[in-house]
Design a protein around this motif. Structure first.
Motif, PDB file in Angstrom:
ATOM      1  N   ALA A  60       0.977  -1.277  -0.075  1.00 48.70           N
ATOM      2  CA  ALA A  60      -0.002   0.058   0.090  1.00 48.70           C
ATOM      3  C   ALA A  60       0.934   1.334  -0.008  1.00 48.70           C
ATOM      4  CB  ALA A  60      -0.982   0.159   1.205  1.00 48.70           C
ATOM      5  N   ALA A  61       2.130   1.177   0.855  1.00 51.41           N
ATOM      6  CA  ALA A  61       2.814   2.346   0.988  1.00 51.41           C
ATOM      7  C   ALA A  61       3.604   2.703  -0.687  1.00 51.41           C
ATOM      8  CB  ALA A  61       3.912   2.026   1.919  1.00 51.41           C
ATOM      9  N   HIS A  62       3.854   1.533  -1.236  1.00 50.86           N
ATOM     10  CA  HIS A  62       4.460   1.769  -2.498  1.00 50.86           C
ATOM     11  C   HIS A  62       3.474   2.422  -3.480  1.00 50.86           C
ATOM     12  CE1 HIS A  62       5.455  -0.011  -6.621  1.00 50.86           C
ATOM     13  NE2 HIS A  62       6.544   1.016  -6.390  1.00 50.86           N
ATOM     14  N   ALA A  63       2.171   1.911  -3.467  1.00 49.69           N
ATOM     15  CA  ALA A  63       1.186   2.485  -4.350  1.00 49.69           C
ATOM     16  C   ALA A  63       0.822   3.906  -3.965  1.00 49.69           C
ATOM     17  CB  ALA A  63      -0.212   1.497  -4.054  1.00 49.69           C
ATOM     18  N   ALA A  64       0.978   4.313  -2.877  1.00 48.54           N
ATOM     19  CA  ALA A  64       0.653   5.724  -2.518  1.00 48.54           C
ATOM     20  C   ALA A  64       1.774   6.750  -2.838  1.00 48.54           C
ATOM     21  CB  ALA A  64       0.375   5.873  -1.077  1.00 48.54           C
ATOM     22  N   MET A  65       3.078   6.222  -3.030  1.00 45.82           N
ATOM     23  CA  MET A  65       4.172   6.980  -3.621  1.00 45.82           C
ATOM     24  C   MET A  65       3.905   7.708  -4.642  1.00 45.82           C
ATOM     25  SD  MET A  65       8.167   5.974  -3.708  1.00 45.82           S
ATOM     26  CE  MET A  65       7.867   4.689  -2.487  1.00 45.82           C
ATOM     27  N   GLY A  66       3.956   9.235  -4.465  1.00 47.58           N
ATOM     28  CA  GLY A  66       3.823   9.941  -5.532  1.00 47.58           C
ATOM     29  C   GLY A  66       2.338  10.313  -6.046  1.00 47.58           C
ATOM     30  N   ALA A  67       1.459   9.531  -5.428  1.00 50.00           N
ATOM     31  CA  ALA A  67       0.150   9.746  -5.889  1.00 50.00           C
ATOM     32  C   ALA A  67      -0.488  11.044  -5.476  1.00 50.00           C
ATOM     33  CB  ALA A  67      -0.841   8.507  -5.451  1.00 50.00           C
ATOM     34  N   ALA A  68      -1.344  11.918  -6.598  1.00 49.35           N
ATOM     35  CA  ALA A  68      -2.219  12.839  -6.045  1.00 49.35           C
ATOM     36  C   ALA A  68      -3.362  12.520  -5.324  1.00 49.35           C
ATOM     37  CB  ALA A  68      -2.357  13.713  -7.546  1.00 49.35           C
ATOM     38  N   GLY A  69      -4.153  11.114  -5.560  1.00 46.86           N
ATOM     39  CA  GLY A  69      -4.824  10.527  -4.908  1.00 46.86           C
ATOM     40  C   GLY A  69      -4.752   9.182  -4.687  1.00 46.86           C
ATOM     41  N   VAL A  70      -5.500   8.940  -3.498  1.00 48.24           N
ATOM     42  CA  VAL A  70      -5.410   7.266  -3.157  1.00 48.24           C
ATOM     43  C   VAL A  70      -6.968   6.880  -3.033  1.00 48.24           C
ATOM     44  CG1 VAL A  70      -4.635   5.593  -1.606  1.00 48.24           C
ATOM     45  CG2 VAL A  70      -3.135   7.648  -2.042  1.00 48.24           C
ATOM     46  N   PHE A  71      -7.273   5.927  -3.582  1.00 54.27           N
ATOM     47  CA  PHE A  71      -8.541   5.280  -3.544  1.00 54.27           C
ATOM     48  C   PHE A  71      -8.625   3.870  -2.749  1.00 54.27           C
ATOM     49  CE2 PHE A  71      -8.609   8.303  -7.023  1.00 54.27           C
ATOM     50  CZ  PHE A  71      -9.657   8.773  -6.993  1.00 54.27           C
ATOM     51  N   LEU A  72      -9.706   4.012  -1.811  1.00 61.59           N
ATOM     52  CA  LEU A  72      -9.714   2.850  -1.131  1.00 61.59           C
ATOM     53  C   LEU A  72     -11.030   2.175  -1.462  1.00 61.59           C
ATOM     54  CD1 LEU A  72      -8.577   4.169   2.404  1.00 61.59           C
ATOM     55  CD2 LEU A  72      -7.133   3.174   0.536  1.00 61.59           C
ATOM     56  N   CYS A  73     -11.012   0.870  -1.510  1.00 62.64           N
ATOM     57  CA  CYS A  73     -12.318   0.118  -1.503  1.00 62.64           C
ATOM     58  C   CYS A  73     -12.192  -1.119  -0.756  1.00 62.64           C
ATOM     59  CB  CYS A  73     -12.588  -0.185  -3.207  1.00 62.64           C
ATOM     60  SG  CYS A  73     -14.293  -0.696  -3.412  1.00 62.64           S
TER      61      CYS A  73
END
Length: 163
Positions: A51-64
């Motif tokens: 999850a941390a890797h996914a969020a790196m540099g993201a303008a938005g983080v979506f959770l489902c």
């Protein structure tokens, strides 16, 4: 187009993430339980190691995600998205949880990371997500909603700010 993260790639999450990717957004996806092999050939969608890797540099983080405990772990736990949230990053949570729990998470996210949390449950199923016809009710700051609505309008035919 935007750099986005998507955590929670079950039936609904993968449908939303695939819709965003096919519209040109670059998605880094991760899931706690599901095999993501079916998404490997989706253009603009890559698989993250955590999850941390996914969020790196993201303008938005979506959770489902399936429940509040999983959300807590994904945001605040070891290898959670909190490790890589820049201030003012948007978290758009499409999980179905109690509104009071969502408010508490929003406060913690702002206090600990300076990020903006939008509680945004949806009505509709994977087919509606893939065809841009979900109904989305979003709670959170008006400025956060306005920023997130740009993306939510890509998979929702009706996006309502509830306060």
């Amino acid at each position: 187009m935007s750099e986005l993260a998507f955590v929670g790639m079950g039936r609904m999450g993968s449908a939303i993430a695939t819709r965003l990717a096919t519209l040109g957004h670059r998605i880094k996806a991760w899931d706690t339980r599901h095999d993501l092999a079916s998404t490997r050939d989706v253009i603009n969608l890559s698989l993250a190691k955590s999850a941390a890797h996914a969020a790196m540099g993201a303008a938005g983080v979506f959770l489902c995600l399936p429940d509040a405990q999983t959300i807590e772990t994904v945001i605040f736990g070891p290898d959670g998205i909190g490790a890589n949230l820049a201030p003012q990053t948007l978290i758009v949570d499409h999980s179905t949880i109690h509104p009071q729990t969502a408010k508490e998470i929003a406060e913690r996210v702002l206090d600990q990371f300076g990020a903006i949390y939008i509680d945004a449950p949806v009505s509709g199923g994977p087919h509606q997500a893939r065809t841009g016809r979900l109904v989305i009710w979003a709670a959170g700051s008006k400025s956060g909603f306005d920023r997130a609505a740009v993306w939510m309008n890509d998979y929702g035919s009706r996006v309502v700010h509830t306060g």
